[in-house]
Enzyme design. Structure first.
Site, PDB file in Angstrom:
ATOM      1  N   ARG A  80       0.770  -1.242   0.000  1.00  0.00           N
ATOM      2  CA  ARG A  80       0.000   0.000   0.000  1.00  0.00           C
ATOM      3  C   ARG A  80       0.802   1.294   0.000  1.00  0.00           C
ATOM      4  O   ARG A  80       0.231   2.362  -0.094  1.00  0.00           O
ATOM      5  CB  ARG A  80      -0.989   0.047   1.168  1.00  0.00           C
ATOM      6  N   ASP A  81       2.115   1.251   0.136  1.00  0.00           N
ATOM      7  CA  ASP A  81       2.910   2.486   0.054  1.00  0.00           C
ATOM      8  C   ASP A  81       4.218   2.217  -0.690  1.00  0.00           C
ATOM      9  O   ASP A  81       5.280   2.663  -0.287  1.00  0.00           O
ATOM     10  CB  ASP A  81       3.186   3.044   1.450  1.00  0.00           C
ATOM     11  N   LEU A  82       4.113   1.487  -1.788  1.00  0.00           N
ATOM     12  CA  LEU A  82       5.293   1.161  -2.574  1.00  0.00           C
ATOM     13  C   LEU A  82       5.715   2.393  -3.370  1.00  0.00           C
ATOM     14  O   LEU A  82       4.917   2.987  -4.085  1.00  0.00           O
ATOM     15  CB  LEU A  82       5.003  -0.004  -3.517  1.00  0.00           C
ATOM     16  N   ASN A  86      10.834   3.573  -0.589  1.00  0.00           N
ATOM     17  CA  ASN A  86      10.631   2.373   0.226  1.00  0.00           C
ATOM     18  C   ASN A  86      11.280   1.136  -0.404  1.00  0.00           C
ATOM     19  O   ASN A  86      10.923   0.007  -0.104  1.00  0.00           O
ATOM     20  CB  ASN A  86       9.142   2.127   0.464  1.00  0.00           C
TER      21      ASN A  86
END
Length: 165
Positions: A80-82, A86
């Site tokens: 969900r936060d690629l 990251n």
């Protein structure tokens, strides 16, 4: 719920995913993860410093990313936060990448989704931005992977939702 998800992440063993060594709860109920040390820096910073990457280098990075994301999805974990920030290199002289920051990851069961509108706007799928579908669905990570690939190829994100016309 937090501890079952933390335990799931701790048991997620893959060569391109940061290893969670342990986790524990602080008195104020925050959860702390003890992770492997990655000294190579962020992929986004590497791209900025190097300027242009070769297609061969991008292919090597993206293959590892696809492998890591596929492994997560097979284990029902949706990042969900690629984004490039990251994705870290294992070391300064290595081309091995590791996906990190599963802080807002969700679980996917195929019929019931963890719901969230969190993530990074420049990598966020349209259905999440519009609120039509905020579930932890593999498709939102595939969208982020496409944005990441575009950024690696062109040096900038494909969309700037904060730009004014």
């Amino acid at each position: 719920m937090v501890f079952s998800e933390a335990e799931l992440l701790k048991n997620l063993k893959h060569k391109n995913i940061v290893e969670i060594v342990n986790f524990f709860k602080l008195p104020d109920l925050r959860v702390v993860f003890l992770m492997e040390y990655l000294e190579g820096g962020e992929l986004g910073a590497y791209l900025k410093q190097k300027g242009q990457l070769t297609e061969s280098e991008i292919l090597g990075i993206f293959r590892q990313l696809v492998d890591a994301v596929h492994f997560c999805h097979m284990n029902k974990i949706i990042h969900r936060d690629l984004k490039l920030e990251n994705i870290l290199f294992e070391s300064k002289d290595s081309n091995v990448i590791k996906v990190v920051d599963f802080g807002i990851a969700g679980l996917y069961s195929g019929y019931k989704f963890d719901v969230s509108d969190a993530g990074s706007l420049k990598y966020m799928a349209p259905e999440v931005i519009t609120g039509k579908n905020r579930g932890a669905n593999p498709a939102i990570v595939v969208w982020s992977m496409g944005c990441s690939l575009y950024t690696l190829l062109h040096g900038e994100t494909p969309f700037n939702p904060l730009a004014t016309e």
